[in-house]
Design a protein around this motif. Structure first.
Motif: not given
Length: 326
Positions: A197-209, A212-216, A230-239
């Protein structure tokens, strides 16, 4: 983003690790590991209790989840587990010797491939809409200043058209994150599972929702900060979890399931319900333990927080019962 997170001075390569900066399900409570252990036990049974059962944690932080799984496993299961942490940082000095540590996902896996909040840190490109169409976003890694860059490649434009549909968007509508790199990373990971089993757990979104301005965004020391690479912080975006799921399905050739963490944990016995008051009279200490566990489960299943994460279960060569809330 690649250099900011995984370069020589990258956020995930140096320092104390993710737990020092933000709270994930893994760090929130042992209830999360206990629920995953129930999923692992079901997978073990479906595989016929193999002599070696791989558990590969991709984006393992400092190995906290594997450590917790080993600590809670029954002696029989623990003796057969082959836990491997996949992380680009240096192996922690205090990690138990039975937990393997490597920078790349193993080529062949029979068992469980875990990716808890890994995909949101797989580097991707951001696109912005300009009067001449969609362009890559360029960011000054020191100041964070943003400017439009080259037009999207045909491949990226095709991903955007299919997975982040635009016809209803007004001109000047903000930005999007192009998830194609995450699709490819997940497909590669799933392709390494021979049975399991491959199991991914993450905060994300689906095509229908889609947002409106990304999540970065960025995180540092428990606070949300501008995503300056610059390496000083986490840089993340929803999946874009449906896009990732589709990419994995093409490799696994098995149907996938996609449910909220709230639904998944409830199905695995962590419902966050308050223990009956009658237990307090019979067993006061047991009542307090149950109350603490319920409080931890409530945090993990809160739909406005960690409970809103999505669980993508992608079986490979094995039949598993669906997760149905009890």
């Amino acid at each position: 983003m690649e250099l900011a997170l995984y370069g020589p001075d990258g956020f995930f390569v140096t320092g104390a690790g993710p737990a020092a900066h933000f709270r994930t399900s893994v760090h929130a409570s042992p209830v999360f590991a206990a629920a995953l252990l129930r999923q692992l036990a079901a997978l073990d049974a479906a595989l016929g209790h193999p002599a070696r059962l791989d558990v590969v944690d991709v984006g393992a932080g400092r190995g906290e989840l594997l450590h917790a799984l080993l600590a809670q496993a029954t002696p029989d299961l623990a003796a057969r587990l082959h836990p491997v942490a996949v992380e680009r940082a240096t192996r922690p000095d205090d990690l138990p010797p039975e937990i393997g540590w490597r920078a790349e996902i193993p080529e062949r896996i029979t068992g469980l491939l875990l990716a808890t909040e890994w995909l949101d840190n797989v580097p991707l490109d951001v696109a912005v809409l300009s009067p001449t169409g969609w362009h890559h976003l360029l960011v000054n890694p020191t100041t964070g200043e943003e400017t439009p860059g080259p037009a999207l490649s045909p491949t990226d434009a095709a991903w955007l058209t299919h997975w982040w549909p635009l016809p209803s968007r007004p001109h000047g509508w903000g930005r999007v994150e192009i998830g194609r790199a995450r699709d490819e990373a997940w497909a590669d990971a799933v392709g390494r599972v021979e049975r399991g089993l491959a199991l991914a757990v993450d905060y994300g979104h689906l095509r229908q929702s889609r947002p409106s301005d990304g999540t970065l965004t960025g995180y540092r020391d428990g606070r949300q900060v501008p995503p300056v690479p610059d390496g000083s912080c986490d840089v993340t975006a929803h999946v874009a979890m449906d896009s990732v799921a589709s990419a994995g399905e093409r490799v696994a050739r098995c149907a996938y399931s996609l449910v909220s963490q709230r639904e998944a944990l409830r199905a695995l016995g962590a419902d966050g319900g308050r223990p009956p008051l009658s237990l307090a009279a019979r067993d006061p200490a047991g009542y307090l333990r149950a109350l603490a566990a319920a409080s931890a489960a409530a945090e993990l299943t809160d739909p406005a927080g960690l409970g809103g994460h999505l669980w993508l279960r992608q079986p490979v060569g094995v039949a598993l019962d669906p997760l149905v809330a009890r």
